[in-house]
Design a protein around this motif. Structure first.
Motif: not given
Length: 124
Positions: A59-81
């Motif tokens: 299976n291609g888990y592209i949906g989970w990869s996108i969710v992971m990338l969005l979570s990493l972006m949110a984590l990066s925003c939280i750390i920056q803030y």
């Protein structure tokens, strides 16, 4: 399947080493070369993890990869803030690239080990 798996397993690390050597020639410090290679290799590792998941599990888990990338972006925003109390888009994006490189390079290494163990122990 075996050749494809080996190609996907080896290329991201070779790409990282190649870009590191190129950046080392262009920049003055190893720190800049390391960061430049990480920034360029992050996307390659994301694609390689997707292809490895597709090759190993069908299976291609592209949906989970996108969710992971969005979570990493949110984590990066939280750390920056939390550290600077203001959000700067350039620093957020750099942090996102570094977090995604660490996460997906580690996941890539785990999937390669899993694939090799699966091939050695369960192939006929």
């Amino acid at each position: 399947m075996t050749f494809t798996f080996l190609l996907i397993a080896a290329l991201p690390f070779l790409f990282f080493v190649f870009t590191y050597m190129l950046f080392q020639k262009w920049t003055t410090t190893k720190k800049r070369a390391w960061r430049g290679a990480i920034h360029l290799s992050a996307l390659i590792f994301v694609l390689a993890v997707h292809l490895l998941l597709k090759a190993l599990f069908g299976n291609g888990y592209i949906g989970w990869s996108i969710v992971m990338l969005l979570s990493l972006m949110a984590l990066s925003c939280i750390i920056q803030y939390k550290t600077r109390e203001e959000l700067e888009s350039g620093k957020i994006f750099k942090g996102f690239l570094r977090l995604s490189f660490l996460t997906f390079a580690f996941t890539h290494a785990l999937l390669v080990v899993y694939g090799l163990m699966n091939y050695v122990f369960f192939s006929a």
